[in-house]
Design an enzyme around this catalytic site. Structure first.
Site, PDB file in Angstrom:
ATOM      1  N   GLU A 164       0.846  -1.210   0.000  1.00 62.43           N
ATOM      2  CA  GLU A 164       0.000   0.000   0.000  1.00 62.43           C
ATOM      3  C   GLU A 164       0.879   1.257   0.000  1.00 62.43           C
ATOM      4  O   GLU A 164       0.535   2.272  -0.598  1.00 62.43           O
ATOM      5  CB  GLU A 164      -0.940   0.017   1.213  1.00 62.43           C
ATOM      6  CG  GLU A 164      -1.956  -1.123   1.275  1.00 62.43           C
ATOM      7  CD  GLU A 164      -3.055  -1.045   0.197  1.00 62.43           C
ATOM      8  OE1 GLU A 164      -3.113  -0.036  -0.539  1.00 62.43           O
ATOM      9  OE2 GLU A 164      -3.834  -2.007   0.081  1.00 62.43           O
ATOM     10  N   ASN A 225      -7.420   3.283  -5.194  1.00 67.07           N
ATOM     11  CA  ASN A 225      -7.723   1.892  -5.570  1.00 67.07           C
ATOM     12  C   ASN A 225      -6.792   1.365  -6.654  1.00 67.07           C
ATOM     13  O   ASN A 225      -7.042   0.297  -7.212  1.00 67.07           O
ATOM     14  CB  ASN A 225      -9.176   1.782  -6.073  1.00 67.07           C
ATOM     15  CG  ASN A 225     -10.165   2.029  -4.956  1.00 67.07           C
ATOM     16  OD1 ASN A 225      -9.867   1.753  -3.800  1.00 67.07           O
ATOM     17  ND2 ASN A 225     -11.329   2.561  -5.290  1.00 67.07           N
ATOM     18  N   HIS A 228      -6.221  -2.359  -7.220  1.00 67.75           N
ATOM     19  CA  HIS A 228      -7.105  -3.126  -6.350  1.00 67.75           C
ATOM     20  C   HIS A 228      -8.145  -3.971  -7.072  1.00 67.75           C
ATOM     21  O   HIS A 228      -8.583  -4.987  -6.536  1.00 67.75           O
ATOM     22  CB  HIS A 228      -7.757  -2.208  -5.309  1.00 67.75           C
ATOM     23  CG  HIS A 228      -6.826  -1.895  -4.163  1.00 67.75           C
ATOM     24  ND1 HIS A 228      -5.648  -1.217  -4.331  1.00 67.75           N
ATOM     25  CD2 HIS A 228      -6.890  -2.205  -2.836  1.00 67.75           C
ATOM     26  CE1 HIS A 228      -5.030  -1.105  -3.161  1.00 67.75           C
ATOM     27  NE2 HIS A 228      -5.767  -1.690  -2.236  1.00 67.75           N
ATOM     28  N   HIS A 232      -8.312  -7.742  -5.928  1.00 64.79           N
ATOM     29  CA  HIS A 232      -9.497  -8.414  -5.385  1.00 64.79           C
ATOM     30  C   HIS A 232      -9.807  -9.677  -6.186  1.00 64.79           C
ATOM     31  O   HIS A 232     -10.197 -10.709  -5.620  1.00 64.79           O
ATOM     32  CB  HIS A 232     -10.704  -7.473  -5.374  1.00 64.79           C
ATOM     33  CG  HIS A 232     -10.537  -6.332  -4.405  1.00 64.79           C
ATOM     34  ND1 HIS A 232     -11.119  -5.099  -4.581  1.00 64.79           N
ATOM     35  CD2 HIS A 232      -9.823  -6.245  -3.251  1.00 64.79           C
ATOM     36  CE1 HIS A 232     -10.773  -4.298  -3.582  1.00 64.79           C
ATOM     37  NE2 HIS A 232      -9.993  -4.977  -2.760  1.00 64.79           N
ATOM     38  N   HIS A 244      -3.218  -9.867   0.969  1.00 67.37           N
ATOM     39  CA  HIS A 244      -3.667  -8.627   0.339  1.00 67.37           C
ATOM     40  C   HIS A 244      -2.475  -7.871  -0.277  1.00 67.37           C
ATOM     41  O   HIS A 244      -2.559  -7.372  -1.400  1.00 67.37           O
ATOM     42  CB  HIS A 244      -4.390  -7.749   1.367  1.00 67.37           C
ATOM     43  CG  HIS A 244      -5.008  -6.527   0.760  1.00 67.37           C
ATOM     44  ND1 HIS A 244      -6.005  -6.593  -0.181  1.00 67.37           N
ATOM     45  CD2 HIS A 244      -4.751  -5.203   0.948  1.00 67.37           C
ATOM     46  CE1 HIS A 244      -6.343  -5.362  -0.554  1.00 67.37           C
ATOM     47  NE2 HIS A 244      -5.601  -4.507   0.127  1.00 67.37           N
TER      48      HIS A 244
END
Ligand SMILES: NC(=O)c1ccc[n+]([C@@H]2O[C@H](COP(=O)([O-])OP(=O)(O)OC[C@H]3O[C@@H](n4cnc5c(N)ncnc54)[C@H](O)[C@@H]3O)[C@@H](O)[C@H]2O)c1
Length: 338
Positions: A164, A225, A228, A232, A244
């Site tokens: 992140e 995002n 992402h 996902h 993740h």
């Protein structure tokens, strides 16, 4: 260089959120604490919970609300949540609904929670098969960044936060991106000064984005995002055997591949990011069929019948959101699977 004793202020609509860098969490007597059992810290008036994704559930919410009720929490009560992102999410949600809102302090204890979950006011629990289906926007009044918690964090959890951090650098801080490229050894060995600096930088980027778009209604928060939608899909196809962080790192690279395929992303920049991700040990190819991964995107909130909306980058700091044809995604994924 960021140091203990400093603080930052963000204004999320009319609410001020202060981020404080200090050695220990607050110890005020009138504060009620909810603490992650895996965290080496305790206080009086504490509810200990075994954290992890499973706690973002109604039964645990009820336990927290019951604790507040039994302890006779009132409008003057301050709730302090000490834990990773899962505990911050549910604890902040409880604070947002109990007596229509208690004062909230967050003490994030994972790298991911420090740079992401504790900043920006999204709270929530999971419902049926949906993640974060029930929740609120409720920024904390204060967030304490206490680096000692990182000492006990596993390498895998550390890498989850690092992915992140890399994403945040790509979106909003060229200097952070350079530090991440040049200080790999120090970062992986948890050099305190470097970590304090990069955490503060990442919090600044996220805080400034959320100041512009708290409710994710004006577009810019969507930039967070990046990677992402792919991540996902990978988490879902792998039945969450990919963490993740690993999934986000793969997703960031995938987004740049899509950008290059469409003639949007700069080739040199895409190579720099790919090198950076590999240097931190992220795997950039995964053992799943492109068809499976594209199918897993069918529940993505940003989809239409033939298109999916992706966050893409032209180069460092230039981020766009664009609809992309599913066929294009399938073709690009051929290069990102084993
Ligand atoms: N609200 C937001 O904006 C936002 C943003 C990103 C992620 N999230 C949420 O955050 C959650 C993930 O957070 P996470 O990665 O922190 O995971 P987590 O909270 O599940 O914690 C991971 C594990 O680390 C343990 N742990 C926590 N602190 C520790 C420490 N200092 N030492 C040793 N072990 C420790 C926990 O007990 C848990 O077992 C997800 O539910 C995600 O949806 C929310």
């Amino acid at each position: 260089l960021c140091a203990y004793g400093r603080s930052q202020q963000f204004f999320f609509k009319s609410k001020c959120c202060e981020v404080i860098y200090q050695q220990d969490p607050p110890t005020d007597d009138h504060v009620f604490f909810i603490v992650d059992r895996n965290v080496a810290w305790s206080r009086n008036s504490t509810l200990f919970l075994s954290a992890g994704e499973h706690i973002k559930h109604f039964s645990c919410l009820k336990e927290i609300l019951n604790y507040l009720y039994v302890k006779e929490a009132d409008r003057g009560t301050i709730l302090c949540v000490v834990g990773g992102g899962s505990l911050c999410d549910i604890g902040a949600f409880a604070a947002s609904i109990y007596l229509r809102g208690l004062s909230l302090m967050l003490v994030p204890t994972t790298l991911l929670a420090m740079v992401d979950a504790a900043i920006g006011g999204k709270t929530g629990i999971n419902f049926k098969s949906g993640k974060n289906i029930i929740g609120s926007f409720y920024p904390a009044n204060k967030v304490y960044i206490c680096m000692k918690f990182l000492d006990t964090l596993s390498d895998q959890e550390f890498k989850n936060g690092l992915a992140e951090l890399i994403k945040t650098a790509m979106i909003g801080d060229a200097i952070l991106f350079t530090i991440l490229r040049e200080r790999i050894h120090d970062i992986l060995h948890k050099d305190l000064n470097i970590l304090l600096d990069i955490i503060q930088r990442a919090i600044t980027v996220k805080g400034k984005i959320v100041e512009q778009d708290l409710y994710e209604s004006e577009g810019v928060r969507e930039h967070l995002n990046l990677g992402h939608t792919f991540a996902h899909a990978l988490e879902s196809v792998s039945d969450f055997s990919y963490s993740h962080g690993d999934a986000v790192a793969w997703g960031i690279n995938a987004a740049l591949h899509v950008g290059r395929y469409l003639g949007i992303s700069d080739a040199t920049y895409a190579c720099e990011v790919q090198e950076l991700l590999s240097s931190y040990g992220y795997r950039l190819k995964v053992p799943y069929k492109p068809e499976l991964l594209v199918n897993a995107m069918r529940y993505d909130k940003k989809r239409t019948r033939d298109h999916l909306r992706f966050v893409l980058q032209e180069n460092a700091q230039r981020t766009i959101v664009q609809s992309v044809d599913r066929r294009c995604i399938r073709e690009v994924l051929e290069y990102l699977v084993l």
